[in-house]
Design a protein around this motif. Structure first.
Motif, PDB file in Angstrom:
ATOM      1  N   VAL A  39       0.852  -1.185   0.000  1.00 35.66           N
ATOM      2  CA  VAL A  39       0.000   0.000   0.000  1.00 35.66           C
ATOM      3  C   VAL A  39       0.892   1.241   0.000  1.00 35.66           C
ATOM      4  CG1 VAL A  39      -1.741   1.321   1.236  1.00 35.66           C
ATOM      5  CG2 VAL A  39      -1.863  -1.169   1.211  1.00 35.66           C
ATOM      6  N   ALA A  40       0.793   2.042  -1.061  1.00 37.13           N
ATOM      7  CA  ALA A  40       1.558   3.280  -1.174  1.00 37.13           C
ATOM      8  C   ALA A  40       0.630   4.466  -0.975  1.00 37.13           C
ATOM      9  CB  ALA A  40       2.239   3.368  -2.535  1.00 37.13           C
ATOM     10  N   ARG A  82       6.009   8.498 -10.443  1.00 37.22           N
ATOM     11  CA  ARG A  82       6.476   9.190  -9.240  1.00 37.22           C
ATOM     12  C   ARG A  82       7.456   8.308  -8.481  1.00 37.22           C
ATOM     13  NH1 ARG A  82       1.384  11.425  -5.952  1.00 37.22           N
ATOM     14  NH2 ARG A  82       3.128  12.256  -4.713  1.00 37.22           N
ATOM     15  N   THR A  83       8.490   8.925  -7.939  1.00 32.92           N
ATOM     16  CA  THR A  83       9.483   8.193  -7.160  1.00 32.92           C
ATOM     17  C   THR A  83       8.947   7.904  -5.770  1.00 32.92           C
ATOM     18  OG1 THR A  83      11.314   9.237  -8.348  1.00 32.92           O
ATOM     19  CG2 THR A  83      11.823   8.247  -6.220  1.00 32.92           C
ATOM     20  N   LEU A  84       9.043   6.654  -5.340  1.00 33.17           N
ATOM     21  CA  LEU A  84       8.695   6.302  -3.970  1.00 33.17           C
ATOM     22  C   LEU A  84       9.907   6.578  -3.096  1.00 33.17           C
ATOM     23  CD1 LEU A  84       6.644   2.981  -4.367  1.00 33.17           C
ATOM     24  CD2 LEU A  84       5.818   5.335  -4.112  1.00 33.17           C
ATOM     25  N   ASP A  85       9.774   7.493  -2.174  1.00 38.25           N
ATOM     26  CA  ASP A  85      10.914   8.016  -1.429  1.00 38.25           C
ATOM     27  C   ASP A  85      11.574   6.978  -0.523  1.00 38.25           C
ATOM     28  OD1 ASP A  85      12.521  10.362  -0.583  1.00 38.25           O
ATOM     29  OD2 ASP A  85      11.611   9.934   1.372  1.00 38.25           O
ATOM     30  N   ASN A  86      10.846   5.959  -0.084  1.00 34.83           N
ATOM     31  CA  ASN A  86      11.385   5.014   0.900  1.00 34.83           C
ATOM     32  C   ASN A  86      11.437   3.579   0.400  1.00 34.83           C
ATOM     33  OD1 ASN A  86       8.579   4.613   0.907  1.00 34.83           O
ATOM     34  ND2 ASN A  86       8.592   3.953   3.050  1.00 34.83           N
ATOM     35  N   MET A  87      11.403   3.387  -0.916  1.00 35.32           N
ATOM     36  CA  MET A  87      11.449   2.029  -1.455  1.00 35.32           C
ATOM     37  C   MET A  87      12.526   1.944  -2.540  1.00 35.32           C
ATOM     38  SD  MET A  87       8.398  -0.411  -2.847  1.00 35.32           S
ATOM     39  CE  MET A  87       8.667  -2.178  -2.999  1.00 35.32           C
ATOM     40  N   TYR A  88      13.418   0.968  -2.381  1.00 32.59           N
ATOM     41  CA  TYR A  88      14.563   0.803  -3.282  1.00 32.59           C
ATOM     42  C   TYR A  88      14.502  -0.556  -3.982  1.00 32.59           C
ATOM     43  CZ  TYR A  88      16.520   4.648  -0.481  1.00 32.59           C
ATOM     44  OH  TYR A  88      16.735   5.848   0.161  1.00 32.59           O
ATOM     45  N   ALA A  89      15.233  -0.670  -5.071  1.00 29.23           N
ATOM     46  CA  ALA A  89      15.353  -1.942  -5.788  1.00 29.23           C
ATOM     47  C   ALA A  89      16.826  -2.283  -5.951  1.00 29.23           C
ATOM     48  CB  ALA A  89      14.688  -1.864  -7.163  1.00 29.23           C
ATOM     49  N   SER A 107       4.823  -2.928   8.316  1.00 28.94           N
ATOM     50  CA  SER A 107       5.212  -1.559   7.977  1.00 28.94           C
ATOM     51  C   SER A 107       6.679  -1.352   8.297  1.00 28.94           C
ATOM     52  CB  SER A 107       4.360  -0.546   8.758  1.00 28.94           C
ATOM     53  OG  SER A 107       4.525  -0.741  10.160  1.00 28.94           O
ATOM     54  N   ALA A 108       7.302  -0.376   7.650  1.00 27.24           N
ATOM     55  CA  ALA A 108       8.726  -0.101   7.857  1.00 27.24           C
ATOM     56  C   ALA A 108       9.037   1.308   7.386  1.00 27.24           C
ATOM     57  CB  ALA A 108       9.580  -1.109   7.093  1.00 27.24           C
ATOM     58  N   ASP A 109      10.172   1.822   7.846  1.00 32.62           N
ATOM     59  CA  ASP A 109      10.613   3.129   7.370  1.00 32.62           C
ATOM     60  C   ASP A 109      11.103   3.037   5.936  1.00 32.62           C
ATOM     61  OD1 ASP A 109      10.071   4.352   9.824  1.00 32.62           O
ATOM     62  OD2 ASP A 109      12.048   3.861  10.624  1.00 32.62           O
ATOM     63  N   TYR A 110      11.759   1.886   5.605  1.00 34.20           N
ATOM     64  CA  TYR A 110      12.299   1.694   4.269  1.00 34.20           C
ATOM     65  C   TYR A 110      12.022   0.269   3.793  1.00 34.20           C
ATOM     66  CZ  TYR A 110      14.855   5.958   5.379  1.00 34.20           C
ATOM     67  OH  TYR A 110      15.183   7.241   5.733  1.00 34.20           O
ATOM     68  N   PHE A 111      11.885   0.128   2.497  1.00 31.89           N
ATOM     69  CA  PHE A 111      11.662  -1.170   1.874  1.00 31.89           C
ATOM     70  C   PHE A 111      12.699  -1.366   0.768  1.00 31.89           C
ATOM     71  CE2 PHE A 111       7.639   0.169   3.616  1.00 31.89           C
ATOM     72  CZ  PHE A 111       7.088  -0.986   4.146  1.00 31.89           C
ATOM     73  N   ILE A 112      13.174  -2.607   0.613  1.00 35.69           N
ATOM     74  CA  ILE A 112      14.110  -2.939  -0.460  1.00 35.69           C
ATOM     75  C   ILE A 112      13.542  -4.098  -1.260  1.00 35.69           C
ATOM     76  CG2 ILE A 112      16.444  -3.702  -1.045  1.00 35.69           C
ATOM     77  CD1 ILE A 112      17.419  -2.485   1.566  1.00 35.69           C
ATOM     78  N   GLY A 142       0.901   8.594  -1.446  1.00 37.03           N
ATOM     79  CA  GLY A 142       1.740   9.674  -1.917  1.00 37.03           C
ATOM     80  C   GLY A 142       3.036   9.124  -2.485  1.00 37.03           C
ATOM     81  N   ASP A 143       4.156   9.600  -1.951  1.00 37.21           N
ATOM     82  CA  ASP A 143       5.460   9.161  -2.441  1.00 37.21           C
ATOM     83  C   ASP A 143       6.132   8.175  -1.495  1.00 37.21           C
ATOM     84  OD1 ASP A 143       6.001  10.814  -0.346  1.00 37.21           O
ATOM     85  OD2 ASP A 143       7.444  12.091  -1.415  1.00 37.21           O
ATOM     86  N   ARG A 144       5.344   7.451  -0.690  1.00 37.23           N
ATOM     87  CA  ARG A 144       5.923   6.499   0.257  1.00 37.23           C
ATOM     88  C   ARG A 144       5.173   5.167   0.227  1.00 37.23           C
ATOM     89  NH1 ARG A 144       9.502   8.292   3.862  1.00 37.23           N
ATOM     90  NH2 ARG A 144       9.045   6.586   5.307  1.00 37.23           N
ATOM     91  N   MET A 145       5.922   4.072   0.362  1.00 34.61           N
ATOM     92  CA  MET A 145       5.323   2.763   0.574  1.00 34.61           C
ATOM     93  C   MET A 145       5.056   2.640   2.070  1.00 34.61           C
ATOM     94  SD  MET A 145       4.220  -0.087  -0.699  1.00 34.61           S
ATOM     95  CE  MET A 145       4.874   0.061  -2.379  1.00 34.61           C
ATOM     96  N   MET A 146       3.815   2.355   2.441  1.00 37.23           N
ATOM     97  CA  MET A 146       3.426   2.363   3.847  1.00 37.23           C
ATOM     98  C   MET A 146       3.463   0.981   4.492  1.00 37.23           C
ATOM     99  SD  MET A 146       3.073   5.546   4.085  1.00 37.23           S
ATOM    100  CE  MET A 146       2.555   5.598   5.796  1.00 37.23           C
ATOM    101  N   LYS A 147       2.995  -0.040   3.759  1.00 35.01           N
ATOM    102  CA  LYS A 147       2.924  -1.374   4.359  1.00 35.01           C
ATOM    103  C   LYS A 147       2.806  -2.423   3.259  1.00 35.01           C
ATOM    104  CE  LYS A 147      -1.929  -0.270   5.222  1.00 35.01           C
ATOM    105  NZ  LYS A 147      -2.953  -0.038   6.266  1.00 35.01           N
ATOM    106  N   ILE A 148       3.158  -3.655   3.613  1.00 36.47           N
ATOM    107  CA  ILE A 148       3.067  -4.766   2.672  1.00 36.47           C
ATOM    108  C   ILE A 148       2.327  -5.926   3.324  1.00 36.47           C
ATOM    109  CG2 ILE A 148       5.192  -4.118   1.467  1.00 36.47           C
ATOM    110  CD1 ILE A 148       6.613  -6.362   3.015  1.00 36.47           C
ATOM    111  N   SER A 149       1.817  -6.826   2.491  1.00 38.07           N
ATOM    112  CA  SER A 149       1.143  -8.033   2.955  1.00 38.07           C
ATOM    113  C   SER A 149       1.869  -9.249   2.406  1.00 38.07           C
ATOM    114  CB  SER A 149      -0.320  -8.050   2.494  1.00 38.07           C
ATOM    115  OG  SER A 149      -1.028  -6.925   2.990  1.00 38.07           O
ATOM    116  N   THR A 150       1.796 -10.371   3.131  1.00 37.78           N
ATOM    117  CA  THR A 150       2.433 -11.606   2.680  1.00 37.78           C
ATOM    118  C   THR A 150       1.429 -12.747   2.702  1.00 37.78           C
ATOM    119  OG1 THR A 150       3.177 -12.484   4.817  1.00 37.78           O
ATOM    120  CG2 THR A 150       4.561 -10.794   3.783  1.00 37.78           C
ATOM    121  N   VAL A 151       1.797 -13.842   2.055  1.00 35.35           N
ATOM    122  CA  VAL A 151       0.912 -15.002   1.976  1.00 35.35           C
ATOM    123  C   VAL A 151       0.637 -15.575   3.372  1.00 35.35           C
ATOM    124  CG1 VAL A 151       0.697 -17.378   1.139  1.00 35.35           C
ATOM    125  CG2 VAL A 151       1.643 -15.611  -0.356  1.00 35.35           C
ATOM    126  N   ASN A 152       1.687 -15.822   4.131  1.00 36.68           N
ATOM    127  CA  ASN A 152       1.532 -16.512   5.406  1.00 36.68           C
ATOM    128  C   ASN A 152       0.946 -15.642   6.509  1.00 36.68           C
ATOM    129  OD1 ASN A 152       2.620 -18.769   4.191  1.00 36.68           O
ATOM    130  ND2 ASN A 152       4.667 -18.488   5.044  1.00 36.68           N
TER     131      ASN A 152
END
Length: 215
Positions: free
Chosen positions: A84-85, A174-181, A104-109, A87-97
């Motif tokens: 879930v993004a 738009r660039t997501l400020d807290n998510m890197y690849a 949630s996290a300050d940064y995602f890779i 604005g310009d930030r990724m806020m939280k993610i969901s997983t299968v299990n």
């Protein structure tokens, strides 16, 4: 069992100048390797086998242990399903299990790899990043993706997510400020043709960590 192997091995190599053997011992640590070298009076070298190699698995186990020692949580066998993004930030993610429990996290890779690991996917009309819907720089004309000669350099091998100069990903322009690849999911590299997969993964990972720590 190791003692029986050691005795048989020593008897076998008595007339050899040096010994090469597949890296098939020391999965959890390198103590068996050290012990065998101490008992052999010939230069002894280990050659990695095809993946998954013992050396590679031992490195992964060590890195996982160190990660946990630093306080990290490793969700073995789990897969991210969406994020879930705002604005310009990724806020939280969901997983299968974890189901309804979001992370949630300050940064995602993002290190999901390319086509072989489904980090990048394709259908008859587009090439896309399947988890977060990130921007991928690739032509929409299918005939531009490949070369008719299977042994030539195929353009699709260079396709991946779009980032800025700091490897921050882009979504809807738009660039997501807290998510890197990092690694093969990045656009622009051709790890298969260049045989540069490990180098790209290591260098981009270290650069991204430096970028995050500097913020």
């Amino acid at each position: 069992m190791f003692e029986e192997f050691k005795e048989s091995f020593i008897n076998f190599i008595t007339s050899r100048i040096f010994v090469l053997m597949p890296a098939v011992i020391g999965l959890f640590d390198d103590e068996p390797v050290k012990l065998l070298r101490e008992k052999v009076d010939r230069p002894l070298y280990f050659v990695s086998t095809q993946p998954m190699s013992v050396g590679g698995m031992r490195s992964q186990i060590r890195l996982r242990r160190y990660f946990k020692k630093l306080g990290g949580t490793y969700l073995l066998g789990d897969s991210v399903t969406n994020g879930v993004a705002e604005g310009d930030r990724m806020m939280k993610i969901s997983t299968v299990n974890l189901g309804d429990m979001e992370l949630s996290a300050d940064y995602f890779i993002l290190a999901s790899g390319s086509f072989f690991s489904y980090g990048i996917m394709a259908n008859p009309v587009s090439i896309y990043e399947p988890i977060f819907g990130l921007d991928v720089k690739a032509p929409t004309t299918r005939s531009e993706w490949y070369h008719k000669d299977i042994f030539k350099d195929h353009a699709y091998m260079r396709y991946g997510v779009t980032t800025d100069d700091e490897f921050r990903v882009m979504k809807d322009g738009r660039t997501l400020d807290n998510m890197y690849a990092v690694g093969a999911v990045l656009g622009g590299c051709n790890s298969m043709k260049e045989e540069s997969g490990a180098g790209v993964a290591l260098m981009t990972s270290m650069k991204v960590v430096d970028n995050i720590l500097a913020r």
